[in-house]
Design an enzyme around this catalytic site. Structure first.
Site, short mmCIF file in Angstrom:
data_model
loop_
_atom_site.label_atom_id
_atom_site.label_comp_id
_atom_site.label_asym_id
_atom_site.label_seq_id
_atom_site.Cartn_x
_atom_site.Cartn_y
_atom_site.Cartn_z
N GLU A 12 -2.17 -6.46 2.00
CA GLU A 12 -1.89 -5.16 2.57
C GLU A 12 -3.33 -4.29 2.76
O GLU A 12 -3.33 -3.31 2.33
CB GLU A 12 -0.75 -4.42 1.86
N GLU A 42 7.20 -9.98 1.77
CA GLU A 42 7.98 -9.37 0.61
C GLU A 42 8.94 -8.47 1.09
O GLU A 42 9.09 -7.82 2.25
CB GLU A 42 6.57 -8.39 0.20
C1 GLA Z 1 3.63 -3.93 -1.80
C2 GLA Z 1 2.72 -4.82 -2.57
C3 GLA Z 1 3.18 -5.38 -3.80
C4 GLA Z 1 4.09 -4.52 -4.48
C5 GLA Z 1 5.16 -4.00 -3.69
C6 GLA Z 1 6.36 -3.32 -4.52
O1 GLA Z 1 4.47 -4.48 -0.69
O2 GLA Z 1 2.08 -5.86 -1.71
O3 GLA Z 1 2.05 -5.96 -4.57
O4 GLA Z 1 3.21 -3.60 -5.03
O5 GLA Z 1 4.52 -3.29 -2.74
O6 GLA Z 1 5.79 -2.06 -4.73
#
Ligand code: GLA
Length: 588
Positions: free
Chosen positions: A143, A295
């Site tokens: 991210e 995710e």
């Molecule tokens: C994001 C991150 C993960 C985790 C999730 C949940 O998408 O990529 O590492 O932190 O959020 O909070």
């Protein structure tokens, strides 16, 4: 075959748990896990000292169990030794506070030390695992979305501006620096938009956001090119909200497959609509390439200060929404819920309660469902909503003619009303080829380039343009001669004045409008709906509609229906065609 799995962080657990993990993954039909996203401190415990033994074991164990690996570079969370050795690589906020180690994403992407160390650990991972039989994909970083306003960033911003503008004269003109004595006589005088006394310069802010997106992307590209010769797909995970403030249209060109993280911030059907929005965006960003839901949460999500749980059946419903809309798989964050650490309350596919739990049973059931699906093809839509980061960034600033103008909400409203009616929509960049769409919706496209305006002028289908579109050029300067400058001829109107609304008003068709209105003159268009004073509120010029005010969902849906987009969907029943099947998902 669809991918099924999630982030797997075995370094958080003793090795006997790994054995149980393998058995449970097999039971759940997991076939791909993302490993190593935040493992830098365990892989390089001190500078130049590497510890790969544990990851060797994990890779081999997964391979023995027939589970493939999406191997991450761990550069979203540098270790404590890095921050202590290179304090100039810690990020600085707009008001000059240098942050300290203690969370994640605490680095400055423009700091040379960070870039060197990030490249180095990517090289080490490539050398050690590039030929490992379990390796299926590379997941660069996590991210990309941090921001920093330090001196390294200032230098990189100036270099980026020199490429963009060539001369200071061009920059001064673009940023309208004659206002408030902001004229620059040397590149060295230009700063990132740090905290300042009163309203900042809109052109400077917009360019800084473009720069930040490009700067983060150059860090991604450096790592991608290190991993390239393995011949495996390379990606990084995108997020659609403000959390990852980069231009995903540009980024999508640089990944082999688009990966998205989807964490709805609402519950119930609103969450389902958000998931559909994220999936439609991902498919559109991918533009024909594969994309995957990288995710999502299996249970509780921590969002905006509150916890949202997933109701029984919701794991499968949200997952199938993504599959129906084109995803190559279903992945979660994370496999096993952590017992400690900052996200100890974020759910896992295996919750704190263990495998004897509703969540794990639903996860295992979903694994079976996905395995039984036939080979799935493409998804196509004949309606597109224009979505543009630059318009969003342009409208996300102080000093606008009304408080409460919200680009993302305007785009979401268009998607939401069509989702409710069962109309599948793509998103499109304003300069993209839109000739194949029957209808194109343009919500609040505040900043519009000349190329995009030309694109809309040449479009032959039905156009539904929302208020505050076409108003500014690519530098966030007003297009003169009457709003909506770039689109007056397309819409057959001229707007002389904005008239923000203090109170809602009732339009001639009985619909309520609020927040915003405009003084619209007709130049070829007809008035379809009027304001209480009789002036045009919604206009039509051949196949181009203009909505000069903010409507509620039902009234907006009525405009779209009049323009020829109306679905037959039943409330709460989502039907999406992805050859060879039609997915029917019932949202209670
Ligand atoms: C994001 C991150 C993960 C985790 C999730 C949940 O998408 O990529 O590492 O932190 O959020 O909070």
């Amino acid at each position: 075959m669809l991918w099924y799995g999630g982030d797997y962080n075995p370094e958080q657990w003793p090795e006997d748990v790994w054995t149980e993990d393998m058995a449970l993954m097999r039971a759940a039909r997991v076939n791909l896990v993302t490993v190593g996203v935040f493992s830098w401190a365990r892989l390089e415990p001190s500078e130049g000292v590497y510890a790969f033994d544990w990851l060797d074991k994990v890779m081999d164990l997964l391979d023995d169990n027939g589970i493939q690996v999406n191997l991450a570079t761990p550069t979203a969370s540098p270790p404590p030794w890095f921050s202590l050795a290179y304090p100039d690589a810690l990020p600085v906020t707009p008001d000059g506070v240098r942050l300290t180690h203690g969370s994640r994403d605490t680095y400055c992407v423009s700091a040379p030390a960070y870039r060197n160390k990030a490249r180095n650990i990517a090289i080490k991972l490539r050398e050690r695992y590039g030929e490992h039989p379990a390796l299926a994909m590379w997941h660069v970083h996590n991210e990309y979305g941090t921001s920093c306003f330090c001196d390294h960033v200032a230098a990189a911003f100036r270099a980026w501006l020199e490429v963009r503008y060539g001369t200071l004269d061009a920059l001064n003109e673009a940023w309208a620096t004659s206002f408030w004595s902001q004229h620059y006589s040397d590149w060295a005088q230009i700063m990132p938009p740090r905290a300042t006394q009163y309203l900042p310069n809109p052109g400077q802010r917009l360019d800084f956001r473009r720069f930040r997106s490009d700067e983060l992307m150059s860090a991604y590209i450096e790592q991608r090119d290190i991993l390239r010769d393995t011949g495996l797909p390379i990606t990084t995970n995108f997020v659609f909200g403000g959390w990852v403030p980069v231009d995903h249209w540009r980024w999508a060109r640089e990944v082999d497959l688009v990966a998205i993280d989807d964490y709805p911030s609402q519950a119930g059907r609103a969450a389902a609509e958000q998931s559909a929005f994220a999936a439609d965006l991902a498919r559109s960003w991918a533009g024909g390439k594969p994309w995957v839901l990288m995710e999502q949460a299996a249970g509780v999500i921590y969002t905006g200060g509150r916890m949202l749980s997933k109701e029984p059946g919701e794991i499968e419903r949200h997952s199938l929404q993504h599959v129906a809309r084109g995803s190559s798989g279903v992945m979660f964050f994370q496999w096993r819920a952590s017992r400690g650490g900052a996200e100890q309350w974020h759910s896992g596919m295996v919750p704190h309660a263990g495998a004897d739990s509703r969540i794990f049973r639903e996860v295992a059931e979903l694994g079976r469902t996905l395995e039984e699906l036939p080979e799935l093809g493409r998804v196509s839509a004949d309606v597109a909503i224009l979505w543009d980061y630059e318009a969003w960034w342009g409208l996300d600033q102080p000093g606008l003619p009304a408080e409460g103008l919200d680009y993302l909400e305007a785009v979401r409203q268009a998607h939401r009303v069509l989702w409710r009616q069962g109309v599948l929509t793509d998103f499109a960049h304003p300069s993209a080829d839109i000739s194949g769409y029957r209808v194109v919706i343009v919500p609040s496209l505040f900043v519009i380039s000349d190329a995009a305006a030309e694109n809309l002028r040449n479009y032959q289908g039905t156009l539904v343009v929302g208020y505050l579109s076409g108003v500014c050029d690519a530098h966030a300067r007003v297009r003169l001669g009457g709003y909506p400058g770039a689109l007056r001829d397309v819409l057959g109107i001229r707007v002389e004045e904005f008239r923000p609304l203090a109170e809602p008003v009732t339009l001639s068709n009985g619909a309520e409008a609020d927040l915003w209105s405009e003084v619209v003159e007709l130049h070829g268009a007809e008035a379809v709906v009027r304001y209480p004073d009789g002036s045009p509120a919604i206009t039509r010029f051949e196949n181009a509609w203009y909505v000069s005010t903010r409507l509620g969902d039902d009234a907006y849906a009525a405009v779209l229906a009049a323009a020829g987009i109306e679905g037959t969907g039943e409330p709460g029943v989502e039907q999406v065609r992805r050859d060879p099947m039609t997915f029917t998902i019932r949202h209670p």
